[in-house]
Design an enzyme around this catalytic site. Structure first.
Site, PDB file in Angstrom:
ATOM      1  N   LYS A  84      88.561  15.097  23.918  1.00 50.11           N
ATOM      2  CA  LYS A  84      89.422  16.270  24.104  1.00 50.11           C
ATOM      3  C   LYS A  84      90.721  16.006  23.381  1.00 50.11           C
ATOM      4  O   LYS A  84      91.135  14.860  23.232  1.00 50.11           O
ATOM      5  CB  LYS A  84      89.712  16.477  25.593  1.00 50.11           C
TER       6      LYS A  84
HETATM    7  N1  GLU Z   1      86.426  23.558  25.107  1.00 53.77           N
HETATM    8  C1  GLU Z   1      85.080  23.844  25.487  1.00 53.77           C
HETATM    9  C2  GLU Z   1      84.693  23.040  26.715  1.00 53.77           C
HETATM   10  O1  GLU Z   1      85.520  22.625  27.466  1.00 53.77           O
HETATM   11  C3  GLU Z   1      84.094  23.691  24.332  1.00 53.77           C
HETATM   12  C4  GLU Z   1      84.007  22.321  23.745  1.00 53.77           C
HETATM   13  C5  GLU Z   1      83.140  22.251  22.483  1.00 53.77           C
HETATM   14  O2  GLU Z   1      82.464  23.211  22.173  1.00 53.77           O
HETATM   15  O3  GLU Z   1      83.167  21.184  21.860  1.00 53.77           O
HETATM   16  O4  GLU Z   1      83.536  22.882  27.017  1.00 53.77           O
END
Ligand code: GLU
Length: 422
Positions: free
Chosen positions: A112
């Site tokens: 993240k």
């Molecule tokens: N931000 C989204 C999540 O928390 C998508 C993450 C992604 O597609 O890599 O799942």
């Protein structure tokens, strides 16, 4: 571990994430050494992101990229722009991405990123400069086979286009697989924009069915009308669910007979907020969570269902559209009260599932049909749902405990097969 276990006092998303891991470790009998490896991110980078503002002044923001795990493949996860971003929040969100990717069986670890600032106070050209500078700073640790960012709170497909361009410029050629959630014209996947919401709605409908509730007799409240909440409300309404309460950062609205999502969307497009919509009455935002509905979909941010309000939740099903909306303390209270909580790593996994499809399409340089994307998404969500309910039933766990245990088990298996180097 059993569902009656006392909650660990929860103070932040990271304490919640670590307590969930500890619970899974205990259930699976994982060694302390491996537990320690899973509790700590594999790699984290903190950067400062200087921005030349439109008025010529310079602002400096803190940026982060945390890569929690690589055992099952490259790290994967969103990039968040929000004043709430700090290293511990990003660590928690990165760990949840590892579990989410394992649960829906996509070949990724978890990551993240975040920059601590409010994108709403910035012009488009400022957002572009922040994004490009942040990307330049984290460039050494991202890449289509290393770590693949995607949108999250405060970022969107335009942000992904700027990241892709900045990364591609550094490589001397276009690298579409370095991000997912791109605009369609740059190699984005059909169906990606609404994938998280589509998954949330599939899961909500399966949860309703498991409790013997027909969607046409069901009602819902949705917290958040952004990337996840808006289309989740639309898909639920299309399935016949009366969406009675909706909120966004500016306020909340309620209509006993159900809100027309089409009309509300037009109002939001015109005014920027759900507030003032003439097809519903105003509601105190805090009352949205305790509205008298069958399904509550928290689709805004973490830590909104807490020990303070969990006793007052009237929905019998909570489907976590956001990451970490329920604290561990609230989780136990809801469990004791018989409320079915479908955890984030299952409920909102549709986004990363279609991110994976987008990455596959980038690698193949071949675009799939939207119907193909949606079918495969539904198939993955359904498979993950059944694996969680079966595991929960067999081991007498809550759905969150079952989902986390299944995920941790898969990650540990990959780790053990690969072995510890050297
Ligand atoms: N931000 C989204 C999540 O928390 C998508 C993450 C992604 O597609 O890599 O799942």
């Amino acid at each position: 571990m059993n569902a009656q276990e006392q909650p660990v006092e929860s103070t932040s998303p990271l304490t919640d994430a670590l307590a969930q891991l500890a619970s899974a470790v205990k259930h699976l009998g994982i060694s302390p050494g491996v537990h320690q490896m899973l509790a700590q991110p594999r790699r984290e980078l903190m950067v400062s992101v200087p921005l030349r503002r439109d008025d010529g002044s310079i602002a400096v923001y803190s940026g982060y990229r945390v890569q929690h795990n690589f055992s099952r493949g490259p790290a994967k996860g969103g990039l968040r722009y929000s004043p709430s971003v700090d290293i511990d929040e990003v660590r928690a969100l990165a760990m949840w991405m590892t579990w989410k990717c394992a649960l829906v069986d996509v070949p990724y670890g978890g990551a993240k990123g975040g920059v601590a600032f409010d994108p709403r106070d910035h012009s488009d050209s400022e957002l572009e400069r922040v994004t490009r500078r942040y990307t330049a700073e984290i460039l050494p640790i991202i890449g289509p086979d290393v770590d693949i960012p995607a949108p999250d709170m405060g970022t969107n497909e335009q942000t992904m286009a700027w990241i892709m361009d900045t990364y591609s410029s550094s490589q001397g050629h276009t690298v579409p697989g370095v991000v997912t959630g791109k605009p369609i014209s740059l190699g984005g996947s059909l169906g990606r924009a609404s994938a998280t919401s589509r998954g949330v709605s599939h899961i909500a409908l399966m949860a309703l069915a498991s409790r013997g509730i027909d969607p046409t007799n069901a009602s819902a409240a949705v917290q958040g009308f952004g990337k996840v909440g808006r289309d989740a409300a639309r898909f639920l309404a299309e399935a016949g669910v009366a969406v009675k309460a909706i909120s966004d950062v500016d306020g909340a609205i309620y209509a006993a007979g159900g809100i027309s999502i089409t009309a509300l969307s037009a109002h939001v497009d015109a005014t920027g907020s759900v507030v003032g919509f003439d097809g519903a009455e105003e509601l105190e935002p805090a009352d949205l969570l305790t509205a008298d509905v069958d399904v509550l979909v928290p689709a805004a941010t973490e830590g909104v269902i807490t020990g303070d309000n969990a006793h007052d939740i009237r929905a019998s099903i909570v489907v976590e559209g956001a990451n970490g909306p329920t604290t561990n303390e609230a989780d136990m209270i809801l469990h004791e009260r018989g409320v079915l909580v479908v955890p984030d790593i299952l409920a909102n996994a549709g986004g990363v599932v279609v991110s994976y499809f987008e990455w596959v399409q980038a690698n193949q340089a071949y675009q799939w049909r939207e119907s193909e994307v949606n079918e495969r998404l539904e198939e993955r969500m359904t498979r993950a749902w059944h694996s969680v309910i079966e595991y929960a039933g067999a081991h007498k766990l809550t759905y969150r405990q079952a989902a986390t245990a299944l995920s941790v088990k898969r990650v540990v298996e990959a780790h053990e097969l690969r072995g510890l180097y050297p």
